[in-house]
Design an enzyme around this catalytic site. Sequence first.
Site, short mmCIF file in Angstrom:
data_model
loop_
_atom_site.label_atom_id
_atom_site.label_comp_id
_atom_site.label_asym_id
_atom_site.label_seq_id
_atom_site.Cartn_x
_atom_site.Cartn_y
_atom_site.Cartn_z
N GLU A 40 0.70 -1.22 -0.05
CA GLU A 40 -0.03 0.05 0.08
C GLU A 40 1.08 1.31 0.03
OE1 GLU A 40 -3.59 1.44 2.71
OE2 GLU A 40 -2.09 0.59 3.62
N LYS A 106 -9.91 0.60 -1.90
CA LYS A 106 -9.93 0.15 -0.29
C LYS A 106 -11.41 0.71 0.21
CE LYS A 106 -7.32 0.90 4.08
NZ LYS A 106 -6.40 1.50 4.47
N CYS A 142 -4.57 -3.06 3.68
CA CYS A 142 -4.42 -2.80 5.22
C CYS A 142 -5.45 -3.07 6.16
CB CYS A 142 -3.88 -1.44 5.11
SG CYS A 142 -2.90 -1.04 6.61
#
Length: 265
Positions: A40, A106, A142
């Site tokens: 990321e 995301k 993440c």
Amino acid sequence: MKFALAQINTTTEVADNLEKVRTYTREAAAAGARFVVFPEATMSAFGSGLRTIAEVHTESWRKALSELAVETGITVVVGEFATTADKVINLLAVYYPSGERSDYAKIHLYDAFGFKESDTVEAGEEPGLFTVDDEDIGLALCYDIRFPKLFAELSRRGARLTVVAASWGAGPRKAEQWEILARARALDSNMFIAALGQADPEVTGVPVPKKGPTGVGHSLVSDPLGKVLNSLDGTERLEFVEVDLVAADSAAETVPVLTNAKLGY
């Protein structure tokens, strides 16, 4: 399937980050990896001015990554950013040797541990997969790793492997949580999990912004029964991984958690 995990630190200098991506991608391709994954925020580390960086560099960054994938003949999975009217989008983009590109935005934004990603980032809505050698592979970023239903959905859509790219925030027991979460997602979704984070700047000495999550290293690969197959420390390195994805089918037969699930899981 053979693939590579590039555990690196990035800064806000996009040109420097791009050169690091080129170096590791060429090394991964030369070693016969079918795809290479970067963390990321590879395009730019988190920090102030992220929107301006994305506005200035997104077009040239995408052109360079497309050319790199075509040149090397390897699929490149990399964390990058794009802009909306007033925010940015946190993306895990996929560049194919064909010149095509896809991405995953995301879904779960990092509004935790005193950080509020949603102030500046617009959330995605749809799970993402990419395909290598006719194998569908899940994508996650993440904080997504804390949400089992996403991984269950990716598994139900056919993924036997999901890659999680992160810039995992440092702090007490955070590296331990990272490993626990990766192994848990493997167990509760009958999948291999390749959890790749930014390297630890305290170890590498790479100067990173003081604001925002900057990485703790400790990338790992877990098999579908929670066994750690590959484990890294905090340094920058390229890790090669070989897995037999048939093991995910065996795990699903042995412990059919998704078949047995109730309560909308």
